[in-house]
Design a protein around this motif. Structure first.
Motif, PDB file in Angstrom:
ATOM      1  N   SER A 236       0.756  -1.358  -0.008  1.00  0.00           N
ATOM      2  CA  SER A 236      -0.051  -0.027  -0.071  1.00  0.00           C
ATOM      3  C   SER A 236       0.910   1.408  -0.135  1.00  0.00           C
ATOM      4  O   SER A 236       1.966   1.235   0.617  1.00  0.00           O
ATOM      5  N   ASN A 237       0.436   2.339  -0.637  1.00  0.00           N
ATOM      6  CA  ASN A 237       1.066   3.806  -0.643  1.00  0.00           C
ATOM      7  C   ASN A 237      -0.024   4.695  -0.780  1.00  0.00           C
ATOM      8  O   ASN A 237      -1.422   4.249  -0.666  1.00  0.00           O
ATOM      9  N   THR A 238       0.193   5.856  -0.954  1.00  0.00           N
ATOM     10  CA  THR A 238      -0.774   6.890  -1.084  1.00  0.00           C
ATOM     11  C   THR A 238      -1.743   6.713  -2.130  1.00  0.00           C
ATOM     12  O   THR A 238      -3.048   7.047  -2.207  1.00  0.00           O
ATOM     13  N   GLU A 239      -1.340   6.089  -3.469  1.00  0.00           N
ATOM     14  CA  GLU A 239      -2.176   6.067  -4.476  1.00  0.00           C
ATOM     15  C   GLU A 239      -2.889   4.741  -4.539  1.00  0.00           C
ATOM     16  O   GLU A 239      -3.985   4.712  -5.114  1.00  0.00           O
ATOM     17  N   GLU A 240      -2.480   3.614  -4.182  1.00  0.00           N
ATOM     18  CA  GLU A 240      -3.152   2.423  -4.199  1.00  0.00           C
ATOM     19  C   GLU A 240      -2.658   1.314  -3.275  1.00  0.00           C
ATOM     20  O   GLU A 240      -1.744   1.631  -2.633  1.00  0.00           O
ATOM     21  N   SER A 241      -3.563   0.236  -3.205  1.00  0.00           N
ATOM     22  CA  SER A 241      -3.221  -0.922  -2.319  1.00  0.00           C
ATOM     23  C   SER A 241      -3.538  -1.947  -3.276  1.00  0.00           C
ATOM     24  O   SER A 241      -4.668  -2.015  -3.929  1.00  0.00           O
ATOM     25  N   LYS A 242      -2.676  -3.176  -3.103  1.00  0.00           N
ATOM     26  CA  LYS A 242      -2.953  -4.447  -3.880  1.00  0.00           C
ATOM     27  C   LYS A 242      -2.405  -5.623  -3.533  1.00  0.00           C
ATOM     28  O   LYS A 242      -1.481  -5.339  -2.608  1.00  0.00           O
ATOM     29  N   TYR A 243      -2.698  -6.687  -3.747  1.00  0.00           N
ATOM     30  CA  TYR A 243      -2.282  -8.028  -3.325  1.00  0.00           C
ATOM     31  C   TYR A 243      -1.523  -8.760  -4.406  1.00  0.00           C
ATOM     32  O   TYR A 243      -1.999  -8.813  -5.566  1.00  0.00           O
ATOM     33  N   LEU A 244      -0.487  -9.695  -4.103  1.00  0.00           N
ATOM     34  CA  LEU A 244       0.211 -10.265  -4.926  1.00  0.00           C
ATOM     35  C   LEU A 244      -0.731 -11.563  -5.347  1.00  0.00           C
ATOM     36  O   LEU A 244      -1.564 -12.157  -4.163  1.00  0.00           O
ATOM     37  N   GLN A 245      -0.785 -12.077  -6.300  1.00  0.00           N
ATOM     38  CA  GLN A 245      -1.568 -13.155  -6.807  1.00  0.00           C
ATOM     39  C   GLN A 245      -0.905 -14.365  -7.065  1.00  0.00           C
ATOM     40  O   GLN A 245       0.404 -14.214  -7.431  1.00  0.00           O
ATOM     41  N   ALA A 246      -1.385 -15.424  -6.717  1.00  0.00           N
ATOM     42  CA  ALA A 246      -0.823 -16.770  -6.945  1.00  0.00           C
ATOM     43  C   ALA A 246      -0.668 -16.895  -8.388  1.00  0.00           C
ATOM     44  O   ALA A 246      -1.427 -16.304  -9.163  1.00  0.00           O
TER      45      ALA A 246
END
Length: 143
Positions: free
Chosen positions: A74-84
């Motif tokens: 996460s940062n100020t612009e986005e949040s994301k998850y690593l995919q398998a």
């Protein structure tokens, strides 16, 4: 990726939340500090590990060796998850992350080697690979 780079990367702090002891942190950690804390995420007693970069982003890793790890940036612009990998995205997995038991989509649960590889890149650069392996959707379960 070379592992002969300097011991100190752009990571300003590593912190962790163990259940059996007080939370802790290390300023300007070495890769050995980071790897050690991630490898200790083996039970529900371990909580999560957070790597804070100088650029303001945070990489979070939680999970268990036998069931897998959730890697989140996460940062100020986005949040994301690593995919398998696509072959391991079907179904859901019961997992304890940050002391919270839950059912997580397998598509966002990776193995230890993958979690360490992403953590190493983040440690060295303060960034993660900008490719299709990341998603902001943490709820969809593939059948």
């Amino acid at each position: 990726m070379e592992h002969n780079k300097p011991a100190i990367g752009p990571i300003r702090e590593i912190s962790w939340e163990p259940l059996a002891e007080t939370s802790g942190s290390i300023s300007n950690p070495s890769w050995r500090d980071v790897e050690d804390k991630i490898r200790r995420l083996e039970t529900v007693q371990s909580g999560s590990v957070f790597l804070s970069a100088r650029n303001g982003s945070v990489l979070s890793i939680g999970g268990e060796r036998d069931k897998g790890y959730l890697v989140f940036i996460s940062n100020t612009e986005e949040s994301k998850y690593l995919q398998a990998p696509p072959s391991r995205r079907k179904g859901a997995q019961n997992l304890v992350i940050g002391f919270q038991p839950g059912e997580y989509p397998c598509r966002i649960i990776v193995d230890l080697d993958v979690a360490l590889k992403v953590a190493r890149m983040y440690f060295d650069t303060g960034r993660v690979a900008d490719n299709g392996d990341w998603t902001s959707d943490c709820n969809s379960i593939e059948e």
